[in-house]
Write a protein that holds these residues in place. Structure first.
Motif, PDB file in Angstrom:
ATOM      1  N   GLY A  86       0.783  -1.228   0.000  1.00 31.31           N
ATOM      2  CA  GLY A  86       0.000   0.000   0.000  1.00 31.31           C
ATOM      3  C   GLY A  86       0.816   1.280   0.000  1.00 31.31           C
ATOM      4  O   GLY A  86       2.052   1.286  -0.102  1.00 31.31           O
ATOM      5  N   LYS A 140      -4.666  -8.063   0.333  1.00 30.35           N
ATOM      6  CA  LYS A 140      -5.039  -6.928  -0.515  1.00 30.35           C
ATOM      7  C   LYS A 140      -4.722  -7.204  -1.983  1.00 30.35           C
ATOM      8  O   LYS A 140      -5.550  -7.010  -2.872  1.00 30.35           O
ATOM      9  CB  LYS A 140      -4.324  -5.666  -0.032  1.00 30.35           C
ATOM     10  CG  LYS A 140      -4.927  -4.362  -0.572  1.00 30.35           C
ATOM     11  CD  LYS A 140      -4.213  -3.879  -1.822  1.00 30.35           C
ATOM     12  CE  LYS A 140      -4.791  -2.571  -2.318  1.00 30.35           C
ATOM     13  NZ  LYS A 140      -4.152  -2.107  -3.555  1.00 30.35           N
ATOM     14  N   GLU A 162      -7.726   1.275  -2.661  1.00 27.40           N
ATOM     15  CA  GLU A 162      -7.339   0.818  -1.318  1.00 27.40           C
ATOM     16  C   GLU A 162      -8.508   0.923  -0.338  1.00 27.40           C
ATOM     17  O   GLU A 162      -8.764   0.013   0.449  1.00 27.40           O
ATOM     18  CB  GLU A 162      -6.142   1.615  -0.794  1.00 27.40           C
ATOM     19  CG  GLU A 162      -4.804   1.150  -1.348  1.00 27.40           C
ATOM     20  CD  GLU A 162      -3.619   1.686  -0.561  1.00 27.40           C
ATOM     21  OE1 GLU A 162      -3.797   2.120   0.592  1.00 27.40           O
ATOM     22  OE2 GLU A 162      -2.507   1.668  -1.110  1.00 27.40           O
ATOM     23  N   ALA A 178     -10.394  -2.419   1.236  1.00 29.57           N
ATOM     24  CA  ALA A 178     -10.460  -2.559   2.695  1.00 29.57           C
ATOM     25  C   ALA A 178     -11.912  -2.745   3.143  1.00 29.57           C
ATOM     26  O   ALA A 178     -12.202  -3.581   4.015  1.00 29.57           O
ATOM     27  CB  ALA A 178      -9.849  -1.340   3.369  1.00 29.57           C
ATOM     28  N   GLU A 215     -13.714  -6.077   4.865  1.00 33.04           N
ATOM     29  CA  GLU A 215     -14.474  -5.963   6.111  1.00 33.04           C
ATOM     30  C   GLU A 215     -15.964  -6.232   5.892  1.00 33.04           C
ATOM     31  O   GLU A 215     -16.776  -6.043   6.795  1.00 33.04           O
ATOM     32  CB  GLU A 215     -14.289  -4.556   6.694  1.00 33.04           C
ATOM     33  CG  GLU A 215     -12.863  -4.289   7.175  1.00 33.04           C
ATOM     34  CD  GLU A 215     -12.642  -2.820   7.526  1.00 33.04           C
ATOM     35  OE1 GLU A 215     -13.641  -2.046   7.521  1.00 33.04           O
ATOM     36  OE2 GLU A 215     -11.490  -2.445   7.784  1.00 33.04           O
ATOM     37  N   ARG A 273      -8.958   9.557  -0.843  1.00 32.25           N
ATOM     38  CA  ARG A 273      -9.475   8.644   0.179  1.00 32.25           C
ATOM     39  C   ARG A 273     -10.758   9.205   0.806  1.00 32.25           C
ATOM     40  O   ARG A 273     -11.704   8.455   1.082  1.00 32.25           O
ATOM     41  CB  ARG A 273      -8.416   8.389   1.254  1.00 32.25           C
ATOM     42  CG  ARG A 273      -7.283   7.516   0.761  1.00 32.25           C
ATOM     43  CD  ARG A 273      -6.114   7.434   1.730  1.00 32.25           C
ATOM     44  NE  ARG A 273      -4.984   6.806   1.065  1.00 32.25           N
ATOM     45  CZ  ARG A 273      -4.796   5.494   0.980  1.00 32.25           C
ATOM     46  NH1 ARG A 273      -5.648   4.670   1.575  1.00 32.25           N
ATOM     47  NH2 ARG A 273      -3.766   4.997   0.336  1.00 32.25           N
TER      48      ARG A 273
END
Length: 365
Positions: free
Chosen positions: A83, A187, A310, A314, A318, A356
């Motif tokens: 990452g 990932k 990313e 993630a 989850e 992000r």
């Protein structure tokens, strides 16, 4: 004289396999330092095994990595950190004039113009460790980039390459983590299933080899035996072939420019049942097409692609979004204007942070 190896991300897939090489070839390599994101007990155990210093990022932060790099007198550092967190360590390695065996895609995708200049200024070399780019690197070194008209990157296609669009809507995290040919981190395994990983590799190839995106092709090759090909100006294809084992490209970077004997089993053509090739399904796996768009636009688009992916991956891990939502989150994030040209690390991190935040809003909308 033994080559001194610094391993960043020592508990991950790349780091663990680098240490395996060093164990099996202790006459050739010496581990001079290690770092990990967490797992303090594991780092301590490895420090004792290799009789070297180590640092844990969650405890010592970036200052711990700075001190480690400065104190180890390494000949080459392997960056296997996953990452965007791997970018700053790459920069620190190069600023210390140490050659960088690079498995961290984000260093190239987010910051190649800046990183390339730092490497040049400090007389340090960047050697790609991705199996695809290692293959291209070695082929271009032998053939000459001026003699190459096209780069062909192979993709396994991941576990979902034969699923219908309707089936893709219902795949689970557990399904996505069952990669058919490679043993990798969580990932990157998800990225392989979505073809985001291949998209990142297209961006890397464009940047590492200064090649136009329209001349970088992707072909699905489920057996993962051919790692990349180059087409010369006369139309002939040349391939690099080996078993799907990351220790091959890692070793290649550690010994470059040598081609020396290793303990790894050589690939045997007579044991190969078949090699098959297919075009990628870009409509079903849109992240590859989005990556091509970003490779062509450049500037902060590649940063936004990586950051949004990313965040989305993630969330999928989850179980906060579906597999097909990953591409949608990235696509919507890229609708913003990313035409600014981040020419410093500070500006790169600003673009990364902004992307992000936008991706998180998309996730929660």
């Amino acid at each position: 004289m033994k080559k001194r190896i610094l391993v960043l991300g020592c508990t991950g897939s790349i780091g663990s396999q680098t240490l395996d090489i060093c164990r099996n070839m202790s006459d050739k390599f010496e581990v001079c330092g290690i770092s990990a994101g967490s797992s303090e007990s594991k780092v301590k155990e490895l420090c004792e095994e290799f009789n070297c210093p180590g640092t844990v990022f969650s405890k010592d932060g970036i200052e711990g990595i700075k001190k480690l790099i400065k104190s180890t007198d390494a000949d080459i550092a392997v960056n296997g950190i996953a990452g965007a967190a791997g970018l700053e360590p790459s920069v620190l390695v190069l600023e210390n004039g140490i050659d960088l065996a690079l498995a961290n895609k984000e260093t190239v995708v987010m910051a190649w113009p800046v990183v390339k200049e730092i490497a040049k200024r400090h007389n340090a070399r960047i050697l790609p460790v991705d199996s695809e780019h290692s293959a291209i690197f070695n082929l271009t070194q032998k053939i000459g980039i001026e003699n190459i008209s096209e780069i062909v990157i192979t993709a396994s296609g991941g576990p979902f390459r034969e699923l219908s669009d309707e089936q893709l809507k219902n795949v689970t995290v557990e399904d996505a983590l069952k990669h058919p040919t490679w043993n990798m981190g969580r990932k990157i395994t998800i990225d392989s299933a979505s073809l985001a990983n291949k998209g990142l590799e297209v961006i890397e190839a464009v940047r590492l080899f200064d090649f136009p995106s329209e001349k970088v092709k992707v072909v699905v090759h489920p057996q993962s035996l051919i790692h990349s090909l180059v087409r010369t100006n006369d139309g002939v294809l040349y391939a690099q072939i080996s078993d799907p084992d990351m220790r091959h490209p890692i070793y290649s970077a550690l010994v470059w420019p040598e081609f020396s004997k290793t303990y790894l089993k050589p690939f045997d053509l007579t044991e190969c049942d078949q090699m098959t090739f297919f075009p990628p399904r870009t409509e079903s796996f849109p992240l590859l097409k989005l990556a091509y768009d970003c490779a062509e636009k450049g500037n902060a688009y590649t940063i936004a692609f990586n950051a949004a992916n990313e965040i989305a991956v993630a969330a999928f891990l989850e179980k906060k979004c579906s597999f097909t939502q990953i591409a949608k989150i990235v696509e919507n994030t890229l609708k913003e204007d990313w035409s600014s040209k981040p020419d410093t690390l500070e500006k790169i991190y600003e673009s990364d942070k902004k992307a992000r935040e936008i991706a998180l809003k998309e996730l929660n909308s």
